[in-house]
Design a protein around this motif. Structure first.
Motif, PDB file in Angstrom:
ATOM      1  N   VAL A 249      11.430   6.099   1.535  1.00 52.39           N
ATOM      2  CA  VAL A 249      10.747   5.640   0.315  1.00 52.39           C
ATOM      3  C   VAL A 249      10.288   4.201   0.480  1.00 52.39           C
ATOM      4  CG1 VAL A 249      11.028   5.145  -2.141  1.00 52.39           C
ATOM      5  CG2 VAL A 249      11.966   7.254  -1.190  1.00 52.39           C
ATOM      6  N   ASP A 250      11.152   3.350   1.003  1.00 56.26           N
ATOM      7  CA  ASP A 250      10.790   1.939   1.181  1.00 56.26           C
ATOM      8  C   ASP A 250       9.586   1.780   2.112  1.00 56.26           C
ATOM      9  OD1 ASP A 250      12.863   1.151  -0.469  1.00 56.26           O
ATOM     10  OD2 ASP A 250      14.241   0.651   1.164  1.00 56.26           O
ATOM     11  N   ALA A 251       9.504   2.619   3.140  1.00 59.08           N
ATOM     12  CA  ALA A 251       8.389   2.524   4.085  1.00 59.08           C
ATOM     13  C   ALA A 251       7.114   3.137   3.524  1.00 59.08           C
ATOM     14  CB  ALA A 251       8.766   3.225   5.391  1.00 59.08           C
ATOM     15  N   THR A 252       7.236   4.142   2.672  1.00 57.33           N
ATOM     16  CA  THR A 252       6.073   4.921   2.240  1.00 57.33           C
ATOM     17  C   THR A 252       5.363   4.314   1.031  1.00 57.33           C
ATOM     18  OG1 THR A 252       7.173   6.919   3.053  1.00 57.33           O
ATOM     19  CG2 THR A 252       5.319   7.233   1.562  1.00 57.33           C
ATOM     20  N   VAL A 253       6.075   3.676   0.126  1.00 58.04           N
ATOM     21  CA  VAL A 253       5.442   3.128  -1.079  1.00 58.04           C
ATOM     22  C   VAL A 253       4.309   2.151  -0.728  1.00 58.04           C
ATOM     23  CG1 VAL A 253       5.780   1.746  -3.153  1.00 58.04           C
ATOM     24  CG2 VAL A 253       7.424   3.539  -2.581  1.00 58.04           C
ATOM     25  N   PRO A 254       4.520   1.182   0.179  1.00 61.49           N
ATOM     26  CA  PRO A 254       3.395   0.294   0.529  1.00 61.49           C
ATOM     27  C   PRO A 254       2.221   1.034   1.159  1.00 61.49           C
ATOM     28  CG  PRO A 254       5.499  -0.637   1.262  1.00 61.49           C
ATOM     29  CD  PRO A 254       5.768   0.772   0.854  1.00 61.49           C
ATOM     30  N   GLN A 255       2.496   2.096   1.908  1.00 57.95           N
ATOM     31  CA  GLN A 255       1.423   2.888   2.505  1.00 57.95           C
ATOM     32  C   GLN A 255       0.610   3.588   1.415  1.00 57.95           C
ATOM     33  OE1 GLN A 255       3.492   5.526   5.163  1.00 57.95           O
ATOM     34  NE2 GLN A 255       4.191   3.882   6.516  1.00 57.95           N
ATOM     35  N   ALA A 256       1.299   4.082   0.384  1.00 60.68           N
ATOM     36  CA  ALA A 256       0.609   4.730  -0.728  1.00 60.68           C
ATOM     37  C   ALA A 256      -0.270   3.731  -1.479  1.00 60.68           C
ATOM     38  CB  ALA A 256       1.627   5.356  -1.685  1.00 60.68           C
ATOM     39  N   GLN A 257       0.241   2.520  -1.639  1.00 64.54           N
ATOM     40  CA  GLN A 257      -0.536   1.487  -2.327  1.00 64.54           C
ATOM     41  C   GLN A 257      -1.798   1.153  -1.549  1.00 64.54           C
ATOM     42  OE1 GLN A 257       2.558  -1.475  -2.551  1.00 64.54           O
ATOM     43  NE2 GLN A 257       3.239  -0.823  -4.601  1.00 64.54           N
ATOM     44  N   LEU A 258      -1.680   1.045  -0.228  1.00 63.83           N
ATOM     45  CA  LEU A 258      -2.845   0.763   0.609  1.00 63.83           C
ATOM     46  C   LEU A 258      -3.838   1.920   0.565  1.00 63.83           C
ATOM     47  CD1 LEU A 258      -4.255  -1.048   2.711  1.00 63.83           C
ATOM     48  CD2 LEU A 258      -2.915   0.113   4.470  1.00 63.83           C
ATOM     49  N   LEU A 259      -3.307   3.123   0.535  1.00 56.87           N
ATOM     50  CA  LEU A 259      -4.161   4.312   0.503  1.00 56.87           C
ATOM     51  C   LEU A 259      -4.892   4.442  -0.830  1.00 56.87           C
ATOM     52  CD1 LEU A 259      -4.901   6.834   2.189  1.00 56.87           C
ATOM     53  CD2 LEU A 259      -2.925   7.978   1.186  1.00 56.87           C
ATOM     54  N   GLY A 260      -4.242   3.968  -1.905  1.00 60.77           N
ATOM     55  CA  GLY A 260      -4.860   4.052  -3.221  1.00 60.77           C
ATOM     56  C   GLY A 260      -4.462   5.277  -4.005  1.00 60.77           C
ATOM     57  N   VAL A 261      -3.285   5.845  -3.691  1.00 64.53           N
ATOM     58  CA  VAL A 261      -2.787   6.999  -4.440  1.00 64.53           C
ATOM     59  C   VAL A 261      -1.551   6.588  -5.233  1.00 64.53           C
ATOM     60  CG1 VAL A 261      -3.671   8.683  -2.799  1.00 64.53           C
ATOM     61  CG2 VAL A 261      -1.344   7.794  -2.512  1.00 64.53           C
ATOM     62  N   THR A 262      -1.255   7.382  -6.254  1.00 59.41           N
ATOM     63  CA  THR A 262      -0.080   7.142  -7.089  1.00 59.41           C
ATOM     64  C   THR A 262       0.988   8.170  -6.747  1.00 59.41           C
ATOM     65  OG1 THR A 262      -1.484   6.326  -8.890  1.00 59.41           O
ATOM     66  CG2 THR A 262       0.775   7.003  -9.457  1.00 59.41           C
ATOM     67  N   LEU A 263       2.165   7.699  -6.406  1.00 62.05           N
ATOM     68  CA  LEU A 263       3.272   8.621  -6.139  1.00 62.05           C
ATOM     69  C   LEU A 263       3.774   9.165  -7.469  1.00 62.05           C
ATOM     70  CD1 LEU A 263       5.100   6.625  -3.318  1.00 62.05           C
ATOM     71  CD2 LEU A 263       3.552   8.584  -3.091  1.00 62.05           C
ATOM     72  N   PRO A 264       4.001  10.474  -7.585  1.00 59.98           N
ATOM     73  CA  PRO A 264       4.273  11.129  -8.874  1.00 59.98           C
ATOM     74  C   PRO A 264       5.706  10.934  -9.362  1.00 59.98           C
ATOM     75  CG  PRO A 264       4.360  12.754  -7.139  1.00 59.98           C
ATOM     76  CD  PRO A 264       3.952  11.468  -6.482  1.00 59.98           C
ATOM     77  N   ASP A 265       6.080   9.691  -9.583  1.00 58.85           N
ATOM     78  CA  ASP A 265       7.425   9.381 -10.037  1.00 58.85           C
ATOM     79  C   ASP A 265       7.370   8.220 -11.025  1.00 58.85           C
ATOM     80  OD1 ASP A 265      10.068   8.765 -10.450  1.00 58.85           O
ATOM     81  OD2 ASP A 265      10.572   8.446  -8.340  1.00 58.85           O
ATOM     82  N   PRO A 266       7.463   8.499 -12.331  1.00 56.22           N
ATOM     83  CA  PRO A 266       7.381   7.418 -13.322  1.00 56.22           C
ATOM     84  C   PRO A 266       8.548   6.434 -13.224  1.00 56.22           C
ATOM     85  CG  PRO A 266       8.032   9.490 -14.365  1.00 56.22           C
ATOM     86  CD  PRO A 266       7.625   9.823 -12.961  1.00 56.22           C
ATOM     87  N   ASP A 267       9.638   6.840 -12.565  1.00 51.68           N
ATOM     88  CA  ASP A 267      10.797   5.965 -12.431  1.00 51.68           C
ATOM     89  C   ASP A 267      10.750   5.087 -11.188  1.00 51.68           C
ATOM     90  OD1 ASP A 267      11.962   7.027 -14.761  1.00 51.68           O
ATOM     91  OD2 ASP A 267      12.842   8.698 -13.632  1.00 51.68           O
ATOM     92  N   LEU A 268       9.703   5.227 -10.389  1.00 50.88           N
ATOM     93  CA  LEU A 268       9.608   4.472  -9.142  1.00 50.88           C
ATOM     94  C   LEU A 268       9.347   2.998  -9.436  1.00 50.88           C
ATOM     95  CD1 LEU A 268       9.513   4.846  -6.001  1.00 50.88           C
ATOM     96  CD2 LEU A 268       7.021   4.977  -6.250  1.00 50.88           C
ATOM     97  N   LYS A 269      10.240   2.130  -8.979  1.00 55.64           N
ATOM     98  CA  LYS A 269      10.069   0.689  -9.180  1.00 55.64           C
ATOM     99  C   LYS A 269      10.884  -0.072  -8.148  1.00 55.64           C
ATOM    100  CE  LYS A 269      13.776   0.483 -12.649  1.00 55.64           C
ATOM    101  NZ  LYS A 269      14.127   0.150 -14.056  1.00 55.64           N
ATOM    102  N   PHE A 270      10.477  -1.320  -7.915  1.00 55.08           N
ATOM    103  CA  PHE A 270      11.173  -2.138  -6.927  1.00 55.08           C
ATOM    104  C   PHE A 270      12.331  -2.872  -7.577  1.00 55.08           C
ATOM    105  CE2 PHE A 270      11.823  -5.786  -4.096  1.00 55.08           C
ATOM    106  CZ  PHE A 270      11.946  -5.106  -2.880  1.00 55.08           C
ATOM    107  N   ASP A 271      13.498  -2.767  -6.968  1.00 55.26           N
ATOM    108  CA  ASP A 271      14.698  -3.440  -7.458  1.00 55.26           C
ATOM    109  C   ASP A 271      14.874  -4.730  -6.661  1.00 55.26           C
ATOM    110  OD1 ASP A 271      17.379  -4.306  -7.863  1.00 55.26           O
ATOM    111  OD2 ASP A 271      17.964  -2.282  -8.469  1.00 55.26           O
ATOM    112  N   ASP A 272      14.583  -5.866  -7.304  1.00 54.25           N
ATOM    113  CA  ASP A 272      14.661  -7.158  -6.603  1.00 54.25           C
ATOM    114  C   ASP A 272      16.077  -7.448  -6.109  1.00 54.25           C
ATOM    115  OD1 ASP A 272      11.949  -8.090  -6.826  1.00 54.25           O
ATOM    116  OD2 ASP A 272      12.311  -8.264  -8.978  1.00 54.25           O
ATOM    117  N   ALA A 273      17.061  -7.074  -6.903  1.00 52.47           N
ATOM    118  CA  ALA A 273      18.451  -7.368  -6.534  1.00 52.47           C
ATOM    119  C   ALA A 273      18.867  -6.610  -5.280  1.00 52.47           C
ATOM    120  CB  ALA A 273      19.378  -7.027  -7.698  1.00 52.47           C
ATOM    121  N   LYS A 274      18.453  -5.340  -5.181  1.00 57.30           N
ATOM    122  CA  LYS A 274      18.839  -4.508  -4.037  1.00 57.30           C
ATOM    123  C   LYS A 274      17.861  -4.617  -2.870  1.00 57.30           C
ATOM    124  CE  LYS A 274      21.232  -0.986  -6.808  1.00 57.30           C
ATOM    125  NZ  LYS A 274      21.244   0.457  -7.189  1.00 57.30           N
ATOM    126  N   GLY A 275      16.624  -5.028  -3.178  1.00 58.22           N
ATOM    127  CA  GLY A 275      15.615  -5.110  -2.131  1.00 58.22           C
ATOM    128  C   GLY A 275      15.081  -3.753  -1.715  1.00 58.22           C
TER     129      GLY A 275
END
Length: 334
Positions: A249-275
């Motif tokens: 997941v950590d590797a794929t989210v930035p790739q999805a952002q570059l591609l311009g697609v939305t991953l189908p998970d409304p709960d997907l978010k970056f946790d600053d504390a956990k990294g």
């Protein structure tokens, strides 16, 4: 050379034989090898559970490579350009080769190829549940390369350090070729995302359908996995299911952002504390339904493999006859 070395394998009656080791001594040597990080080789002593665990895992991996040809193979004749057709043909051919490497690795554990195939055809052996989903559009081929092969690479790179030598060595080449598979899938999607609105919508639809099954590829949570404990203890597996899923997941989210697609998970978010990127709950009911034969394509995939095996019987028979005749000719010539 062999005529001078054959006697090396024949015990001498005049020589004192060393006392046989006990199971406890063999197991201690086995554990010491694991502790040193040495490979276990086919002729080494190993616990029966270790051997059976390897047969189950390697054969499942081999079956997955072979069955995994089916969702993509149907698109070879429908590829939009000659270049894409050649790329996909090479990819499917690679998967066949991976299956052969892995069947050969499994055979070093004392199981025959026929036994492995029979276990698949009778439903006793499993293959990756991801291949029981349909590839509905050309964008699915790109998403399979990006997400499915991406998840496979995340799973397989640690296997190059697996404690069983033949499996670890086979995985080195497999991982190199899977890296190409992922890159071609992502390149295919980048091209589609630069196209029409319909093409971009087709990519998003494919991502929506394949995202969650890709996360399921890493298997159930560690607390619910019946095989992870022994596999981790014996060094067959180096990283847990949940850790691998998080790395993916950590590797794929930035790739999805570059591609311009939305991953189908409304709960997907970056946790600053956990990294790390946190994600929503996985539908494990769907996972187990597919694993237990109730997926969209389970029957179709297994029927296709059984039909191919039966249709190819004459080739195998002819190859055996040819090999027998060659051995007879070689004996006469000698």
């Amino acid at each position: 050379v062999t005529m001078y070395t054959q006697a090396m394998d024949i015990p001498s009656g005049d020589r004192d034989e060393p006392p046989a080791k006990t199971d406890e001594q063999y197991e201690a040597e086995f554990e010491a090898k694991l502790a040193r990080g040495d490979f276990i080789e086919p002729k080494d002593w190993m616990p029966e559970r270790y051997r059976k665990t390897l047969i189950r895992q390697i054969s499942q991996h081999a079956h997955s490579e072979i069955v995994g040809m089916l969702p993509e193979g149907g698109w070879i004749t429908r590829a939009p350009t000659l270049e894409r057709k050649c790329i996909l043909l090479a990819k499917v051919q690679d998967e066949a080769g991976h299956g052969m490497y892995l069947y050969s690795a499994a055979e070093t554990l004392g199981v025959s190829r026929d036994e492995l195939i029979e276990a698949l055809h009778t439903g006793k052996a499993k293959y990756s549940s991801i291949f029981n989903y349909p590839t509905k559009t050309w964008a699915d081929i790109g998403v399979v390369g990006w997400l499915v092969d991406g998840a496979a690479i995340m799973n397989q790179i640690p296997l190059t350090r697996c404690s069983y030598g033949p499996y670890a060595r086979a995985m080195i080449r497999v991982c190199k070729e899977e890296s190409f598979h992922q890159r071609q899938g992502y390149d295919l999607l980048l091209t589609l995302m630069k196209g029409s609105e319909d093409q971009r919508a087709m990519v998003q639809d494919a991502v929506n359908r394949w995202w969650w099954p890709s996360l399921m590829m890493f298997g159930p949570h560690d607390s619910e996995s019946t095989n992870s404990g022994d596999s981790m203890k014996w060094g067959i597996k180096r990283i847990s299911n949940d850790e691998l899923r998080q790395k993916f997941v950590d590797a794929t989210v930035p790739q999805a952002q570059l591609l311009g697609v939305t991953l189908p998970d409304p709960d997907l978010k970056f946790d600053d504390a956990k990294g790390h990127w946190t994600f929503g709950p996985i539908d494990w009911n769907e996972f187990w339904n597919v694993v237990n034969g109730k997926g969209q394509c389970n029957e179709e995939r297994l029927s296709a493999r059984i039909r191919a095996w039966e249709d190819g019987a004459w080739v195998r028979d002819a190859a055996l006859v040819h090999a027998q005749r060659k051995r007879r000719r070689d004996c006469v010539a000698a």
